[in-house]
Design an enzyme around this catalytic site. Sequence first.
Site, mmCIF file in Angstrom:
data_model
loop_
_atom_site.group_PDB
_atom_site.id
_atom_site.type_symbol
_atom_site.label_atom_id
_atom_site.label_comp_id
_atom_site.label_asym_id
_atom_site.label_seq_id
_atom_site.Cartn_x
_atom_site.Cartn_y
_atom_site.Cartn_z
ATOM 1 N N LYS A 10 38.071 50.510 45.558
ATOM 2 C CA LYS A 10 36.208 49.996 46.210
ATOM 3 C C LYS A 10 36.677 48.584 46.750
ATOM 4 C CE LYS A 10 35.442 46.934 43.257
ATOM 5 N NZ LYS A 10 35.442 45.207 43.344
ATOM 6 N N ASP A 142 33.289 47.421 36.194
ATOM 7 C CA ASP A 142 33.537 47.753 37.614
ATOM 8 C C ASP A 142 33.994 49.551 37.698
ATOM 9 O OD1 ASP A 142 32.855 45.562 39.003
ATOM 10 O OD2 ASP A 142 35.318 45.477 39.595
HETATM 11 O O1 C5P Z 1 33.525 43.818 32.447
HETATM 12 P P1 C5P Z 1 34.580 42.856 32.802
HETATM 13 O O2 C5P Z 1 35.822 43.809 31.917
HETATM 14 O O3 C5P Z 1 35.256 43.240 34.165
HETATM 15 O O4 C5P Z 1 35.093 41.982 32.361
HETATM 16 C C1 C5P Z 1 35.826 40.832 32.422
HETATM 17 C C2 C5P Z 1 35.159 39.577 32.393
HETATM 18 O O5 C5P Z 1 34.648 39.076 33.918
HETATM 19 C C3 C5P Z 1 34.256 39.210 31.378
HETATM 20 O O6 C5P Z 1 34.955 39.109 29.593
HETATM 21 C C4 C5P Z 1 33.599 38.020 31.803
HETATM 22 O O7 C5P Z 1 34.296 36.776 31.437
HETATM 23 C C5 C5P Z 1 33.490 38.112 33.319
HETATM 24 N N1 C5P Z 1 32.473 38.955 33.819
HETATM 25 C C6 C5P Z 1 31.310 38.416 33.804
HETATM 26 N N2 C5P Z 1 30.155 38.325 34.742
HETATM 27 C C7 C5P Z 1 29.917 40.092 35.122
HETATM 28 C C8 C5P Z 1 30.929 40.517 34.989
HETATM 29 C C9 C5P Z 1 32.597 40.524 34.363
HETATM 30 O O8 C5P Z 1 31.203 37.246 33.576
HETATM 31 N N3 C5P Z 1 29.101 41.022 35.654
#
Ligand code: C5P
Length: 334
Positions: A10, A142
């Site tokens: 994406k 994501d």
């Molecule tokens: O959801 P995901 O595992 O991809 O997120 C990885 C890290 O990225 C989270 O632990 C957080 O620190 C950060 N994050 C965030 N805000 C979001 C998505 C991700 O702060 N909307």
Amino acid sequence: MTVAVRSFAKINLGLYIGAARADGFHDLRTVYQTIALHDVIRVGIERNPGRGSGIEILCTNKDPRVPLDASNTCYRIAERVMTELGVRGRVSIAIEKRLPVQGGLGAASSNAVATMVAMEIALKKKLSGVARLRIAAEVGSDLPLFLVGGTSLGVGRGEEVYPLVDLPTIPMVVVTPEVGVSTPRAFADWDAIAKRGQRLTEPPASDRLFEVGCALSAWLTDSNKGGYPNTGASAKGGSRGEKLLLDLVRTGIGNDFERVVFPEYPELRDIKGALERAGAKYASLSGSGSTLYGLFRSPADAARAASRLLKQGLKAVATSTLTRQQYWKRILDC
Ligand code: C5P
């Protein structure tokens, strides 16, 4: 039986970061768009209880950056799918890695969703749509977008996704630099500049997200110039895709991550410039990077730009966006 599924990438068409939340995540607004570049995921499930249970991850092209343990998103989703469906068995997942790791193209998230799709086929069992989205969101922000495909709106921490009217297929060039950018680190850098008060002149985060929501909505409905909503009809004197591209540039929709990632990796800003000089109508970082993309008027323009960038020593490839229909049609077509 082994089930092979294409795991598409994406890009983000605009990405706006709001306030840090109590749970450590950030509210955001983005338009996700699936594109034709992909990895391939092959899943085999052995349900003979005598053979035991467990999940095995393999990277067929031995990319050392792909974790093979329980931290892999494919492992994490496989565990949840087995529990949700109430089945036991040995799951083997082979990842053919073509997309960049930590590249901002959502590869690890897409790999996990492809694993879920393949597991349902291999097990001849279906999860409900709600269960799929819930499990996907548990594994990462994501993932759910890959259960929608095409053009979708991401809100919340990005895990809440809504299908939008698909943009037409847009020719594009993707440049994948060697560096990988850590998304948590990029969010932390964003907080640091917010704390240092560099954005004091800007409206509060929530107002800003509302403003951005308006800009995105206006762009996608084509009503920003007092015109009629976008009905999919061709614009006079140019394709609908071309008009949408021009409108996208006009709205000034961008990616907040550029403000923290470009100072850290100046070569990425240079690549965005190179894409623009090569004729991109719109160029941007995808997610927190390091991938940059450029959108072009025609496949020929994109191909010319890709070969020009390759000559400059950049890892550039011409491809295109994928509509929802194309995404779901091609996912099993391998
Ligand atoms: O959801 P995901 O595992 O991809 O997120 C990885 C890290 O990225 C989270 O632990 C957080 O620190 C950060 N994050 C965030 N805000 C979001 C998505 C991700 O702060 N909307």
